[in-house]
Motif scaffolding. Structure first.
Motif, PDB file in Angstrom:
ATOM      1  N   PHE A  86      -8.825  19.364   5.517  1.00  0.00           N
ATOM      2  CA  PHE A  86      -8.874  20.917   5.871  1.00  0.00           C
ATOM      3  C   PHE A  86      -8.526  21.193   7.539  1.00  0.00           C
ATOM      4  CE2 PHE A  86     -10.740  19.721   1.672  1.00  0.00           C
ATOM      5  CZ  PHE A  86     -10.373  20.748   1.488  1.00  0.00           C
ATOM      6  N   ARG A  87      -8.240  20.895   8.188  1.00  0.00           N
ATOM      7  CA  ARG A  87      -7.906  20.385   9.951  1.00  0.00           C
ATOM      8  C   ARG A  87      -6.693  21.462  10.202  1.00  0.00           C
ATOM      9  NH1 ARG A  87      -9.157  15.196  11.050  1.00  0.00           N
ATOM     10  NH2 ARG A  87      -7.380  14.839  10.394  1.00  0.00           N
TER      11      ARG A  87
ATOM     12  N   TYR B 163     -10.209  25.286  -2.877  1.00  0.00           N
ATOM     13  CA  TYR B 163      -9.382  24.694  -1.823  1.00  0.00           C
ATOM     14  C   TYR B 163      -9.219  23.330  -2.138  1.00  0.00           C
ATOM     15  CZ  TYR B 163      -8.368  28.533   1.393  1.00  0.00           C
ATOM     16  OH  TYR B 163      -7.876  29.965   1.637  1.00  0.00           O
ATOM     17  N   ARG B 164     -10.814  23.233  -2.306  1.00  0.00           N
ATOM     18  CA  ARG B 164     -10.924  21.646  -2.957  1.00  0.00           C
ATOM     19  C   ARG B 164     -10.155  21.161  -3.831  1.00  0.00           C
ATOM     20  NH1 ARG B 164     -14.510  19.577   1.087  1.00  0.00           N
ATOM     21  NH2 ARG B 164     -15.471  20.540   2.668  1.00  0.00           N
ATOM     22  N   ARG B 165     -10.065  22.305  -4.987  1.00  0.00           N
ATOM     23  CA  ARG B 165      -9.580  21.529  -6.338  1.00  0.00           C
ATOM     24  C   ARG B 165      -8.081  21.227  -6.126  1.00  0.00           C
ATOM     25  NH1 ARG B 165     -10.602  26.125  -9.999  1.00  0.00           N
ATOM     26  NH2 ARG B 165     -12.497  25.151  -9.805  1.00  0.00           N
ATOM     27  N   ALA B 166      -7.904  22.262  -5.704  1.00  0.00           N
ATOM     28  CA  ALA B 166      -6.662  21.734  -5.342  1.00  0.00           C
ATOM     29  C   ALA B 166      -5.667  20.944  -4.262  1.00  0.00           C
ATOM     30  CB  ALA B 166      -5.721  22.839  -4.299  1.00  0.00           C
TER      31      ALA B 166
ATOM     32  N   LEU C 124      -3.174  20.910   2.481  1.00  0.00           N
ATOM     33  CA  LEU C 124      -2.327  22.013   1.655  1.00  0.00           C
ATOM     34  C   LEU C 124      -1.541  23.098   2.381  1.00  0.00           C
ATOM     35  CD1 LEU C 124      -5.249  22.732   0.123  1.00  0.00           C
ATOM     36  CD2 LEU C 124      -3.818  21.251  -0.904  1.00  0.00           C
ATOM     37  N   SER C 125      -0.462  23.410   2.019  1.00  0.00           N
ATOM     38  CA  SER C 125       0.272  25.273   1.984  1.00  0.00           C
ATOM     39  C   SER C 125      -0.535  26.011   2.234  1.00  0.00           C
ATOM     40  CB  SER C 125       1.010  24.967   2.293  1.00  0.00           C
ATOM     41  OG  SER C 125       2.245  23.812   2.943  1.00  0.00           O
ATOM     42  N   LEU C 126      -1.446  27.266   2.790  1.00  0.00           N
ATOM     43  CA  LEU C 126      -1.918  28.304   2.296  1.00  0.00           C
ATOM     44  C   LEU C 126      -0.633  29.016   2.837  1.00  0.00           C
ATOM     45  CD1 LEU C 126      -5.625  27.268   4.209  1.00  0.00           C
ATOM     46  CD2 LEU C 126      -4.208  26.501   0.833  1.00  0.00           C
TER      47      LEU C 126
ATOM     48  N   GLY D 240     -19.221  27.354   0.045  1.00  0.00           N
ATOM     49  CA  GLY D 240     -19.824  27.490  -0.891  1.00  0.00           C
ATOM     50  C   GLY D 240     -18.960  29.060  -1.590  1.00  0.00           C
ATOM     51  N   SER D 241     -18.017  29.222  -1.577  1.00  0.00           N
ATOM     52  CA  SER D 241     -17.552  30.166  -1.800  1.00  0.00           C
ATOM     53  C   SER D 241     -16.200  30.495  -3.231  1.00  0.00           C
ATOM     54  CB  SER D 241     -16.676  31.184  -0.917  1.00  0.00           C
ATOM     55  OG  SER D 241     -15.617  30.816  -0.257  1.00  0.00           O
ATOM     56  N   THR D 242     -15.898  31.675  -3.974  1.00  0.00           N
ATOM     57  CA  THR D 242     -14.529  30.921  -4.923  1.00  0.00           C
ATOM     58  C   THR D 242     -13.547  29.749  -4.408  1.00  0.00           C
ATOM     59  OG1 THR D 242     -14.799  32.838  -6.140  1.00  0.00           O
ATOM     60  CG2 THR D 242     -13.120  31.804  -6.282  1.00  0.00           C
ATOM     61  N   ALA D 243     -13.166  30.490  -2.408  1.00  0.00           N
ATOM     62  CA  ALA D 243     -12.535  29.891  -2.139  1.00  0.00           C
ATOM     63  C   ALA D 243     -11.945  28.526  -1.466  1.00  0.00           C
ATOM     64  CB  ALA D 243     -12.233  30.580  -0.925  1.00  0.00           C
ATOM     65  N   GLU D 244     -13.856  28.205  -0.889  1.00  0.00           N
ATOM     66  CA  GLU D 244     -13.754  26.754  -0.792  1.00  0.00           C
ATOM     67  C   GLU D 244     -13.687  25.838  -2.403  1.00  0.00           C
ATOM     68  OE1 GLU D 244     -16.873  23.620   1.278  1.00  0.00           O
ATOM     69  OE2 GLU D 244     -17.718  25.031   0.146  1.00  0.00           O
ATOM     70  N   THR D 245     -14.150  26.819  -3.241  1.00  0.00           N
ATOM     71  CA  THR D 245     -14.033  25.588  -4.708  1.00  0.00           C
ATOM     72  C   THR D 245     -12.276  25.798  -5.205  1.00  0.00           C
ATOM     73  OG1 THR D 245     -16.540  26.255  -5.469  1.00  0.00           O
ATOM     74  CG2 THR D 245     -14.102  26.101  -6.964  1.00  0.00           C
TER      75      THR D 245
END
Length: 181
Positions: free
Chosen positions: A40-41, A81-84, A116-118, A74-79
């Motif tokens: 995640f860098r 990103y980590r799931r993807a 990941l590409s965002l 701890g947000s939806t975004a983190e969840t």
């Protein structure tokens, strides 16, 4: 969605490195684009991303996503990103980023190099308009059901206040027919 038109090209061209022929495509996008590695860098962000999330690329490249945007921990975004990252599956979600008082539509695509590409853009105006329309609909339903006028006005005021990013406080002054009281 605007981002959908870019995704096939970006999937085909993005890799761990961004050769110079790929940079114009990424820099020409109006959507924000960022690439992160498996830790995640940040590896790359385009000019639109700098503007949309109010950062300078030289301040984020090589840094951990969670350090750059600590409010995402701890947000939806983190969840998401980590799931993807774990499942290597694409994802799409809307996210409210409180420090900027802004909503973003975010698309995530796993890359061949394990990162990941965002792709993202600001949808704050759309979300505000949706909320206002919902408030208007609820107010009309209240009118039809015979709710007290005071309750209807309170709902409308709260709807307007909730959409203010400047902390606006709304009020309605009701006068008698004489216009004085």
């Amino acid at each position: 969605a605007p981002m959908q038109k870019w995704m096939p090209l970006l999937k085909a061209t993005c890799s761990a490195e961004f050769p110079s022929q790929r940079i114009p495509l990424l820099e020409g996008m109006t959507e924000g684009f960022a690439s992160v590695d498996r830790d995640f860098r940040f590896q790359y962000i385009n000019a639109a991303a700098e503007k949309i999330v109010n950062v300078r690329r030289e301040d984020v490249l090589g840094r951990d996503m969670w350090d750059v945007f600590p409010a995402t921990r701890g947000s939806t975004a983190e969840t998401e990103y980590r799931r993807a990252m774990t499942t290597r599956a694409a994802a799409r979600f809307d996210y409210f980023y409180a420090p900027e008082l802004a909503w973003f539509e975010i698309n995530i695509d796993p890359t061949e190099n394990g990162g990941l590409s965002l792709y993202f853009h600001d949808i704050t105006l759309r979300k505000r308009n949706e909320t206002i329309l919902d408030g208007q609909k609820r107010a009309l339903e209240m009118v039809v059901s015979g709710a007290p006028f005071r309750d209807i006005l309170t709902l409308l005021i709260r709807t307007i206040e909730d959409q203010s990013s400047q902390g606006v406080i709304a009020s309605i002054l009701l006068l008698d027919e004489d216009g004085i009281h």
